[in-house]
Design a protein around this motif. Structure first.
Motif, PDB file in Angstrom:
ATOM      1  N   TRP A 157       0.857  -1.199   0.000  1.00 45.27           N
ATOM      2  CA  TRP A 157       0.000   0.000   0.000  1.00 45.27           C
ATOM      3  C   TRP A 157       0.884   1.237   0.000  1.00 45.27           C
ATOM      4  O   TRP A 157       1.817   1.333   0.778  1.00 45.27           O
ATOM      5  CB  TRP A 157      -0.897   0.009   1.230  1.00 45.27           C
ATOM      6  CG  TRP A 157      -1.942   1.090   1.250  1.00 45.27           C
ATOM      7  CD1 TRP A 157      -1.868   2.291   1.898  1.00 45.27           C
ATOM      8  CD2 TRP A 157      -3.228   1.066   0.620  1.00 45.27           C
ATOM      9  NE1 TRP A 157      -3.020   3.005   1.721  1.00 45.27           N
ATOM     10  CE2 TRP A 157      -3.876   2.281   0.940  1.00 45.27           C
ATOM     11  CE3 TRP A 157      -3.879   0.135  -0.179  1.00 45.27           C
ATOM     12  CZ2 TRP A 157      -5.158   2.577   0.469  1.00 45.27           C
ATOM     13  CZ3 TRP A 157      -5.153   0.432  -0.633  1.00 45.27           C
ATOM     14  CH2 TRP A 157      -5.784   1.641  -0.318  1.00 45.27           C
ATOM     15  N   GLU A 184       0.593   5.619  -0.443  1.00 43.10           N
ATOM     16  CA  GLU A 184      -0.126   6.864  -0.670  1.00 43.10           C
ATOM     17  C   GLU A 184       0.871   8.016  -0.606  1.00 43.10           C
ATOM     18  O   GLU A 184       1.608   8.144   0.368  1.00 43.10           O
ATOM     19  CB  GLU A 184      -1.218   7.078   0.383  1.00 43.10           C
ATOM     20  CG  GLU A 184      -2.378   6.114   0.291  1.00 43.10           C
ATOM     21  CD  GLU A 184      -3.519   6.499   1.225  1.00 43.10           C
ATOM     22  OE1 GLU A 184      -3.767   7.713   1.392  1.00 43.10           O
ATOM     23  OE2 GLU A 184      -4.154   5.591   1.788  1.00 43.10           O
ATOM     24  N   THR A 206      -8.057 -10.638   3.710  1.00 48.12           N
ATOM     25  CA  THR A 206      -9.322 -10.498   2.996  1.00 48.12           C
ATOM     26  C   THR A 206     -10.480 -10.274   3.964  1.00 48.12           C
ATOM     27  O   THR A 206     -10.667 -11.036   4.920  1.00 48.12           O
ATOM     28  CB  THR A 206      -9.608 -11.757   2.155  1.00 48.12           C
ATOM     29  OG1 THR A 206      -8.512 -11.966   1.253  1.00 48.12           O
ATOM     30  CG2 THR A 206     -10.885 -11.600   1.356  1.00 48.12           C
ATOM     31  N   THR A 217     -13.714   0.680   0.415  1.00 43.79           N
ATOM     32  CA  THR A 217     -13.139  -0.164  -0.631  1.00 43.79           C
ATOM     33  C   THR A 217     -12.431  -1.332   0.036  1.00 43.79           C
ATOM     34  O   THR A 217     -11.711  -1.145   1.024  1.00 43.79           O
ATOM     35  CB  THR A 217     -12.125   0.624  -1.490  1.00 43.79           C
ATOM     36  OG1 THR A 217     -12.755   1.770  -2.044  1.00 43.79           O
ATOM     37  CG2 THR A 217     -11.579  -0.253  -2.613  1.00 43.79           C
ATOM     38  N   ALA A 218     -12.629  -2.522  -0.494  1.00 39.59           N
ATOM     39  CA  ALA A 218     -11.961  -3.706   0.052  1.00 39.59           C
ATOM     40  C   ALA A 218     -11.107  -4.342  -1.030  1.00 39.59           C
ATOM     41  O   ALA A 218     -11.615  -4.806  -2.045  1.00 39.59           O
ATOM     42  CB  ALA A 218     -12.984  -4.705   0.581  1.00 39.59           C
ATOM     43  N   LEU A 219      -9.801  -4.332  -0.811  1.00 51.33           N
ATOM     44  CA  LEU A 219      -8.843  -4.989  -1.692  1.00 51.33           C
ATOM     45  C   LEU A 219      -8.336  -6.263  -1.016  1.00 51.33           C
ATOM     46  O   LEU A 219      -8.588  -6.482   0.176  1.00 51.33           O
ATOM     47  CB  LEU A 219      -7.694  -4.029  -1.993  1.00 51.33           C
ATOM     48  CG  LEU A 219      -8.096  -2.700  -2.661  1.00 51.33           C
ATOM     49  CD1 LEU A 219      -6.889  -1.800  -2.811  1.00 51.33           C
ATOM     50  CD2 LEU A 219      -8.764  -2.946  -3.999  1.00 51.33           C
ATOM     51  N   PRO A 220      -7.631  -7.108  -1.727  1.00 53.59           N
ATOM     52  CA  PRO A 220      -7.180  -8.372  -1.109  1.00 53.59           C
ATOM     53  C   PRO A 220      -6.369  -8.191   0.171  1.00 53.59           C
ATOM     54  O   PRO A 220      -6.466  -8.992   1.096  1.00 53.59           O
ATOM     55  CB  PRO A 220      -6.338  -9.012  -2.216  1.00 53.59           C
ATOM     56  CG  PRO A 220      -6.924  -8.484  -3.485  1.00 53.59           C
ATOM     57  CD  PRO A 220      -7.324  -7.073  -3.173  1.00 53.59           C
ATOM     58  N   GLU A 221      -5.584  -7.120   0.243  1.00 53.84           N
ATOM     59  CA  GLU A 221      -4.724  -6.925   1.408  1.00 53.84           C
ATOM     60  C   GLU A 221      -5.208  -5.823   2.353  1.00 53.84           C
ATOM     61  O   GLU A 221      -4.864  -5.821   3.531  1.00 53.84           O
ATOM     62  CB  GLU A 221      -3.295  -6.584   0.959  1.00 53.84           C
ATOM     63  CG  GLU A 221      -2.523  -7.758   0.386  1.00 53.84           C
ATOM     64  CD  GLU A 221      -1.875  -8.600   1.467  1.00 53.84           C
ATOM     65  OE1 GLU A 221      -2.038  -8.277   2.652  1.00 53.84           O
ATOM     66  OE2 GLU A 221      -1.213  -9.595   1.111  1.00 53.84           O
ATOM     67  N   VAL A 222      -5.974  -4.873   1.825  1.00 62.61           N
ATOM     68  CA  VAL A 222      -6.266  -3.656   2.578  1.00 62.61           C
ATOM     69  C   VAL A 222      -7.738  -3.279   2.461  1.00 62.61           C
ATOM     70  O   VAL A 222      -8.295  -3.267   1.359  1.00 62.61           O
ATOM     71  CB  VAL A 222      -5.389  -2.487   2.081  1.00 62.61           C
ATOM     72  CG1 VAL A 222      -5.697  -1.211   2.868  1.00 62.61           C
ATOM     73  CG2 VAL A 222      -3.903  -2.824   2.198  1.00 62.61           C
ATOM     74  N   PHE A 223      -8.344  -2.950   3.609  1.00 62.94           N
ATOM     75  CA  PHE A 223      -9.664  -2.317   3.645  1.00 62.94           C
ATOM     76  C   PHE A 223      -9.445  -0.816   3.807  1.00 62.94           C
ATOM     77  O   PHE A 223      -8.648  -0.383   4.645  1.00 62.94           O
ATOM     78  CB  PHE A 223     -10.484  -2.853   4.814  1.00 62.94           C
ATOM     79  CG  PHE A 223     -11.759  -2.090   5.068  1.00 62.94           C
ATOM     80  CD1 PHE A 223     -12.952  -2.495   4.486  1.00 62.94           C
ATOM     81  CD2 PHE A 223     -11.760  -0.963   5.878  1.00 62.94           C
ATOM     82  CE1 PHE A 223     -14.124  -1.792   4.708  1.00 62.94           C
ATOM     83  CE2 PHE A 223     -12.935  -0.250   6.112  1.00 62.94           C
ATOM     84  CZ  PHE A 223     -14.117  -0.666   5.522  1.00 62.94           C
ATOM     85  N   SER A 224     -10.154  -0.010   3.033  1.00 61.08           N
ATOM     86  CA  SER A 224      -9.981   1.438   3.085  1.00 61.08           C
ATOM     87  C   SER A 224     -11.334   2.131   3.132  1.00 61.08           C
ATOM     88  O   SER A 224     -12.249   1.783   2.382  1.00 61.08           O
ATOM     89  CB  SER A 224      -9.200   1.917   1.853  1.00 61.08           C
ATOM     90  OG  SER A 224      -9.164   3.328   1.792  1.00 61.08           O
TER      91      SER A 224
END
Length: 308
Positions: free
Chosen positions: A201, A203, A235, A262-269
């Motif tokens: 991740w 930013e 996840t 937003t939910a990605l395989p490694e990170v929830f944002s």
């Protein structure tokens, strides 16, 4: 000897004894949390204890106290910057290490205040390192950028294979209580999260009051508050994602709020852009109540300092 000479000599003597006060503060706080399993306990959770194993500070950045308001398994800590605000040229560094299975929650007692820089940027650097099965929650109060503030925020998070990390960041451009707008200055952000030395991740941001992003509908759209909440724990279960999508901030207090998850395989944002730092925090707390049982295996316990 006249009064002026006496005053001059006294001042010189005091400077020699006490030292010349620094023009800028370079504050550094190092913390290490460990985990201990109490022997002869039938319930592993009841026998677990996370605790502050080491602390060291230089300059005005300290751990006020370590607490256990939700039992021994989680250690809460309150990070304090005694001057109350950060002036141009000041530099704050917070280093936190969690040993295997340790669980710590860190917060701050009040909003971070970043003063007018007078041409010299201030900075905050975070470096968190989490061992296997450790969990760190970094949930500070909002940062308020005064008009003229020049701030560099950076963070590096290093996670072992099964480590879990949850953090939010709330930034308010200008002092809303004084109807102050952020008209001069800059804010640079650089966040990097690694799992097993692999970047997962990133930013990077660079904003001034005149950046297109400040007014663009795909940016802040003229709003003074920008906030993000991330959870890095693998996840996210579908039912948790759906529950988070159903959460809304208090739109009665902030009609202009824009938000989403937003939910990605490694990170929830989760993101919030709007008029109110308090509304952003309330929104994130609602999400936290849904997310924490998943990533930490326990219900939310609000830090006591938030009630003061």
């Amino acid at each position: 000897m006249d009064d002026a000479q006496i005053k001059s000599e006294l001042t010189e003597c005091l400077a020699q004894v006490l030292g010349t006060p620094p023009r800028h503060w370079a504050a550094h706080l190092t913390l290490r949390f460990a985990h201990h399993q109490v022997a002869q306990q039938q319930d592993a959770n009841q026998g677990a204890r996370s605790f502050l194993a080491f602390k060291q500070h230089r300059g005005p950045l300290v751990l006020q106290k370590s607490l256990h308001p939700e039992g021994q398994a989680v250690c809460h800590g309150v990070i304090v910057h005694p001057p109350g605000g950060v002036a141009g040229g000041d530099a704050l560094t917070l280093e936190v290490t969690l040993e295997p299975q340790a669980h710590a929650l860190l917060t701050t007692p009040g909003a971070g205040k970043w003063y007018k820089a007078n041409g010299q940027p201030a900075s905050q650097h975070l470096h968190f390192s989490l061992a296997d099965n450790a969990c760190l929650e970094w949930l500070p109060q909002e940062n308020i950028l005064f008009d003229g503030a020049q701030v560099d925020f950076s963070a590096r998070i290093d996670l072992a294979a099964d480590a879990r990390y949850a953090a939010w960041d709330i930034v308010c451009f200008g002092r809303q209580a004084q109807q102050e707008r952020w008209q001069t200055g800059h804010m640079h952000q650089n966040l990097a999260i690694y799992r097993q030395q692999k970047l997962i991740w990133r930013e990077v941001g660079a904003l001034t009051p005149h950046s297109r992003c400040m007014q663009s509908i795909v940016g802040l759209s003229g709003n003074p508050v920008s906030a993000s909440f991330i959870v890095v724990a693998g996840t996210v279960p579908v039912e948790v994602i759906e529950a988070c999508k159903a959460v809304q901030p208090n739109l009665a207090l902030d009609l202009q709020a824009r938000y989403g998850v937003t939910a990605l395989p490694e990170v929830f944002s989760a993101r919030y852009v709007g008029q109110s730092a308090q509304t952003a925090k309330q929104y994130f707390e609602q999400l936290w109540q849904l997310l924490r049982p998943w990533y930490a295996g326990r219900e939310v316990t609000r830090p006591r300092i938030w009630n003061t």
